[in-house]
Design an enzyme around this catalytic site. Structure first.
Site, PDB file in Angstrom:
ATOM      1  N   THR A 164      -3.248  -1.923   1.931  1.00  0.00           N
ATOM      2  CA  THR A 164      -2.113  -1.389   1.179  1.00  0.00           C
ATOM      3  C   THR A 164      -1.706  -0.056   1.791  1.00  0.00           C
ATOM      4  OG1 THR A 164      -1.217  -1.016  -1.044  1.00  0.00           O
ATOM      5  CG2 THR A 164      -3.398  -0.108  -0.578  1.00  0.00           C
ATOM      6  N   PHE A 165      -0.667   0.522   1.233  1.00  0.00           N
ATOM      7  CA  PHE A 165      -0.126   1.782   1.751  1.00  0.00           C
ATOM      8  C   PHE A 165      -0.281   2.880   0.716  1.00  0.00           C
ATOM      9  CE2 PHE A 165       3.455   4.775   1.767  1.00  0.00           C
ATOM     10  CZ  PHE A 165       3.268   5.359   3.017  1.00  0.00           C
ATOM     11  N   LEU A 191      -6.496   3.683  -8.768  1.00  0.00           N
ATOM     12  CA  LEU A 191      -5.143   3.129  -8.775  1.00  0.00           C
ATOM     13  C   LEU A 191      -4.187   3.982  -7.956  1.00  0.00           C
ATOM     14  CD1 LEU A 191      -3.116   4.888 -10.861  1.00  0.00           C
ATOM     15  CD2 LEU A 191      -4.636   3.853 -12.552  1.00  0.00           C
ATOM     16  N   ILE A 213      -4.307  -1.559  -7.917  1.00  0.00           N
ATOM     17  CA  ILE A 213      -5.624  -1.168  -8.404  1.00  0.00           C
ATOM     18  C   ILE A 213      -6.688  -1.748  -7.483  1.00  0.00           C
ATOM     19  CG2 ILE A 213      -7.330  -1.474 -10.258  1.00  0.00           C
ATOM     20  CD1 ILE A 213      -5.020  -1.353 -12.250  1.00  0.00           C
ATOM     21  N   GLY A 214      -7.608  -0.897  -7.047  1.00  0.00           N
ATOM     22  CA  GLY A 214      -8.753  -1.319  -6.254  1.00  0.00           C
ATOM     23  C   GLY A 214      -9.915  -0.394  -6.566  1.00  0.00           C
ATOM     24  N   CYS A 259      -1.651  -5.826  -0.415  1.00  0.00           N
ATOM     25  CA  CYS A 259      -2.735  -6.383  -1.233  1.00  0.00           C
ATOM     26  C   CYS A 259      -2.980  -7.856  -0.937  1.00  0.00           C
ATOM     27  CB  CYS A 259      -2.451  -6.184  -2.729  1.00  0.00           C
ATOM     28  SG  CYS A 259      -2.189  -4.458  -3.181  1.00  0.00           S
TER      29      CYS A 259
END
Length: 225
Positions: free
Chosen positions: A83-84, A161, A148-149, A178
């Protein structure tokens, strides 16, 4: 849980992603040493960076292409794909003790989603929603507003998040965010039709955090407290 539980709030402002990670790791070390205070680390990435979790890094050619666009690449100890992160995005890294809270990991992720949905409602976005597993995050239609990760070891959480406030969404065009094919990405500014800076959402975000995780927030300026 009683509101007597205190959670420190560290507002780092606009800092490099790697610096926010270093502060987070100090907070995690303190939590694992059984120090009583939980923490939420808030920041805005000062430069563009692509990160990936446990599901694999980009290949060499893809990584070179992303670096050529002026972004850094960082591996992160969290779930999820690439993700960015960049300016105009709110990063929140809660460092919480799930065992003390008697909170399963999936319920914790649902809590993060719930607090962002509450925030969106405070801002007038009543259609923001979380989707059933295996999807995570908060969505406006088929576009992800908040990713969210998380990571959890010995019941202590880290990462968290990334909420797009006024993020330049074109950075997402160079990846499959994602790992979700056919899905879009959006921001608060895009959805509300006006500029929404990270600073504009901090207080409603913290109000929502306090409600969902049933705690008292205490501001702190020293990451080493």
């Amino acid at each position: 849980m009683s509101r007597c539980v205190a959670v420190r709030v560290l507002r780092l402002g606009a800092v490099p992603y790697a610096e926010a990670l270093r502060v987070q790791e100090r907070c995690v070390a303190a939590a694992r040493a059984a120090l009583p205070a939980e923490t939420v680390v808030l920041s805005e990435p000062a430069q563009p960076v692509y990160t990936w979790g446990l599901r694999g890094a980009p290949g060499a050619a893809a990584a070179a292409a992303l670096r050529a666009r002026g972004a850094a690449l960082v591996a992160a100890r969290r779930g999820g794909h690439i993700t960015f992160h960049g300016p105009g995005q709110l990063l929140a890294f809660p460092v919480l003790d799930l065992r003390r809270r008697r909170l399963p990991l999936r319920a914790y992720v649902a809590g993060l989603e719930a607090l962002v949905v509450r925030l969106c409602r405070r801002l007038g976005l009543g259609t923001a929603r979380a989707l059933p597993p295996p999807f995570t995050g908060v969505w406006m239609g088929d576009s992800k507003l908040c990713a969210i990760g998380v990571h959890c070891r010995n019941h202590i959480t880290s990462h968290g998040l990334a909420l797009n406030c006024c993020t330049d969404l074109t950075w997402f065009e160079h990846i499959v965010p994602c790992g979700l094919e056919g899905k879009g990405v959006t921001s608060l500014s895009h959805e509300l039709g006006q500029h929404v800076a990270v600073s504009h959402v901090l207080e409603p975000f913290l109000d929502s955090f306090q409600e969902v995780f049933d705690c008292t927030l205490v501001s702190s300026e020293d990451p080493g407290d």
